[in-house]
Design an enzyme around this catalytic site. Sequence first.
Site, PDB file in Angstrom:
ATOM      1  N   ARG A   1       0.996  -1.796   0.362  1.00 56.05           N
ATOM      2  CA  ARG A   1       0.313   0.090  -0.021  1.00 56.05           C
ATOM      3  C   ARG A   1       0.706   0.752  -0.186  1.00 56.05           C
ATOM      4  O   ARG A   1       0.490   1.844  -0.587  1.00 56.05           O
ATOM      5  CB  ARG A   1      -0.667  -0.371   0.967  1.00 56.05           C
ATOM      6  CG  ARG A   1      -1.604   1.054   0.990  1.00 56.05           C
ATOM      7  CD  ARG A   1      -2.568   1.426   2.545  1.00 56.05           C
ATOM      8  NE  ARG A   1      -3.800   2.430   2.383  1.00 56.05           N
ATOM      9  CZ  ARG A   1      -4.330   2.394   3.666  1.00 56.05           C
ATOM     10  NH1 ARG A   1      -4.909   1.941   4.431  1.00 56.05           N
ATOM     11  NH2 ARG A   1      -5.238   3.883   3.768  1.00 56.05           N
TER      12      ARG A   1
ATOM     13  N   CYS B   1     -19.398  -1.248   0.963  1.00 55.46           N
ATOM     14  CA  CYS B   1     -18.488  -0.399   1.566  1.00 55.46           C
ATOM     15  C   CYS B   1     -19.116   0.505   2.483  1.00 55.46           C
ATOM     16  O   CYS B   1     -20.316   0.402   2.784  1.00 55.46           O
ATOM     17  CB  CYS B   1     -18.366   0.967   0.250  1.00 55.46           C
ATOM     18  SG  CYS B   1     -17.474   1.627   0.380  1.00 55.46           S
TER      19      CYS B   1
ATOM     20  N   TYR C   1     -13.895  10.858  -2.023  1.00 53.86           N
ATOM     21  CA  TYR C   1     -12.860  10.290  -2.729  1.00 53.86           C
ATOM     22  C   TYR C   1     -12.699  11.366  -3.737  1.00 53.86           C
ATOM     23  O   TYR C   1     -12.422  11.238  -4.946  1.00 53.86           O
ATOM     24  CB  TYR C   1     -13.126   8.850  -3.427  1.00 53.86           C
ATOM     25  CG  TYR C   1     -12.680   8.162  -2.469  1.00 53.86           C
ATOM     26  CD1 TYR C   1     -12.007   7.430  -2.024  1.00 53.86           C
ATOM     27  CD2 TYR C   1     -13.934   7.239  -1.614  1.00 53.86           C
ATOM     28  CE1 TYR C   1     -10.697   6.041  -1.260  1.00 53.86           C
ATOM     29  CE2 TYR C   1     -13.255   6.698  -0.352  1.00 53.86           C
ATOM     30  CZ  TYR C   1     -12.193   6.559   0.112  1.00 53.86           C
ATOM     31  OH  TYR C   1     -11.807   5.036   0.784  1.00 53.86           O
TER      32      TYR C   1
END
Length: 428
Positions: A92, A166, A250
């Site tokens: 990551r 989510c 996002y």
Amino acid sequence: MSLKLAIVGGGSTYTPELIDGFARLRDTLPIGELVLVDPAADRLELVGGVARRIFAKQGHPATVTTTGDLDAAVADADAVLLQLRVGGQAARNKDETWPLECGCVGQETTGAGGLAKALRTVPVVLDIAERVRRANPDAWIVDFTNPVGIVTRALQTAGHKAVGLCNVAIGFQRKFAAQLGVAPELVRLDHVGLNHLTWERGVTLLDAPGAATGREVLPELLAGFGDAIAADLHLPLPLVRRLGVVPSYYLRYYYQHDAVVAELREQGSRAAQVAEIERQLLELYADPALDTKPELLAKRGGAFYSEAAVQLIGALLGTAGGSDVQVVNTRNDGILPFLPDDAVIEVPATVDAAGVRPLPQRPVEPLFAGLIAHVTAYEQLALEAALKGGRDRVLDALLAHPLVGQVELADRLADSLLAHNKQHLSWA
């Protein structure tokens, strides 16, 4: 009814958040056996220990077992929850750094970093899913592994009984409910888009939990709490008011890409912060007196995921008391007519023991539909690259991504992606 649930990636430091939700909401999801499976034996035992203590303190009767044997873990499981991270926080950290060298956002689900994660993850998840299917073809697979949209599309395309989940939608629901001073069950979202690319186009305050009637309250939320909403999204209030909707945080990677790149270069990666939080959490989990989820866990991310997971699995397995409307990631099948049927969208759906049925959607505004269609095309190419490999397919996916799009930039990113991920890509 007593259920068996398996968590693949059960050694995650986040797992105690799930355990806490399972313990509190046992009437919705009556678990008799919980199996945590993970190849990291040292982490697994620490997490398993605190999981048993949380259950014991709250009087939950389920047994908690730990194993590195996936086949044993999923045998006879009613549902399998996927929360794995191929390559761990080290991978990551790379996803969040090397794209910045090319002037692109470094993020684990968005842009080139998100593509790298998809390439590493999809083959592993499909192997797990096939083993679940062999063990119990009736078991539901609930995917929380990012990038959720691409991973869920891979699972559904391969014919698996899968749905993606989510925590963005439930997070908005809880925040709006708090601002309105009502119970979360009275708030229903007009949530539309793709995983990590969604907009709240409306917020209905229901007349009663589960009611078909209510009133639209998004304008009053924006009027009364606009400053707080915009600050939470890290977006300018004038933009939020101009859009007239609440975008997922996002969307900042698209609406303010260059500003975000500058911030990330200065602040460093989120992965490095999470790695330090995980180190501290594991120290806490080693304490045999710890029998509640620690406050530090809130900084790990994934707020309210346990509640969303319990509601979803309980509805799918018929223990939640009838059908429920929940925001999930599932096959489009004409719901958004400008997308292919096999695209995976994130919208409210009726969920019950018969499965997942996305609700009809009013036409999506061009400002949002254009970006949804663009990212869907990228996701299709990303999945092809993950399934078939090859630098050309990686390049195609990058060219299709709205945050890349230029051939010279895509070339550089493709080379960097392959260089940083060779150990995880059998074809590289």
